[in-house]
Motif scaffolding. Structure first.
Motif, PDB file in Angstrom:
ATOM      1  N   ALA A  86      -8.087   5.011   5.344  1.00  0.00           N
ATOM      2  CA  ALA A  86      -8.076   3.607   5.747  1.00  0.00           C
ATOM      3  C   ALA A  86      -8.286   3.467   7.244  1.00  0.00           C
TER       4      ALA A  86
ATOM      5  N   THR B 296      -9.844   1.338  12.191  1.00  0.00           N
ATOM      6  CA  THR B 296      -9.376   0.932  10.870  1.00  0.00           C
ATOM      7  C   THR B 296     -10.567   0.355  10.126  1.00  0.00           C
TER       8      THR B 296
ATOM      9  N   PHE C  26       0.845  -1.191   0.000  1.00  0.00           N
ATOM     10  CA  PHE C  26       0.000   0.000   0.000  1.00  0.00           C
ATOM     11  C   PHE C  26       0.881   1.241   0.000  1.00  0.00           C
TER      12      PHE C  26
ATOM     13  N   ASN D 176      -3.448  -5.470   8.455  1.00  0.00           N
ATOM     14  CA  ASN D 176      -2.325  -5.013   7.636  1.00  0.00           C
ATOM     15  C   ASN D 176      -1.309  -4.224   8.455  1.00  0.00           C
TER      16      ASN D 176
ATOM     17  N   TYR E  49      -9.369  -2.903   5.462  1.00  0.00           N
ATOM     18  CA  TYR E  49      -7.937  -2.652   5.599  1.00  0.00           C
ATOM     19  C   TYR E  49      -7.345  -3.244   6.883  1.00  0.00           C
TER      20      TYR E  49
END
Length: 113
Positions: free
Chosen positions: A58, A79, A23, A86, A83
């Motif tokens: 995000a 979050t 990302f 991560n 997403y």
């Protein structure tokens, strides 16, 4: 600390950029108009480019800063479900701690949740 107190309200300031788990991320700091007990509320917003190349949030972390007593109070973190898992929450928390310590705020308070 002058940099933090002089941030205009509701304007996102770019803090850092990351390439993390495939990302491209941008971390922004924003000061909100909302105040509680005279303390400014701040947000870290983690933005990334979605599949349409639009900048989307995000996740975010929000906290109060009291410059008089050099105290920072963690309020919450979020979050988006798509997403999660991560490492974005860890990235937000580590940047919150770094921001506080870099500005001489060593009393970091968290909530029980």
């Amino acid at each position: 600390m002058n940099k933090l107190t002089n941030i205009p309200y509701n304007k996102m300031i770019l803090i850092d950029e990351y390439f993390y788990n495939n990302f491209n991320l941008r971390l922004y700091l924003e000061k909100s108009y909302f105040k509680a007990n005279g303390k400014d509320q701040f947000f870290f917003k983690l933005m990334l480019h979605d599949s349409n190349s639009n900048l989307t949030c995000a996740g975010y972390l929000y906290f109060y800063l009291d410059f008089d007593i050099k105290e920072c109070k963690f309020i919450g973190i979020y979050t988006k479900p798509e997403y999660r898992n991560n490492g974005f929450a860890s990235l937000l928390i580590s940047n919150w701690i770094r921001l506080c310590l870099d500005n001489g705020i060593y009393n970091l308070e968290t909530n029980k949740k």
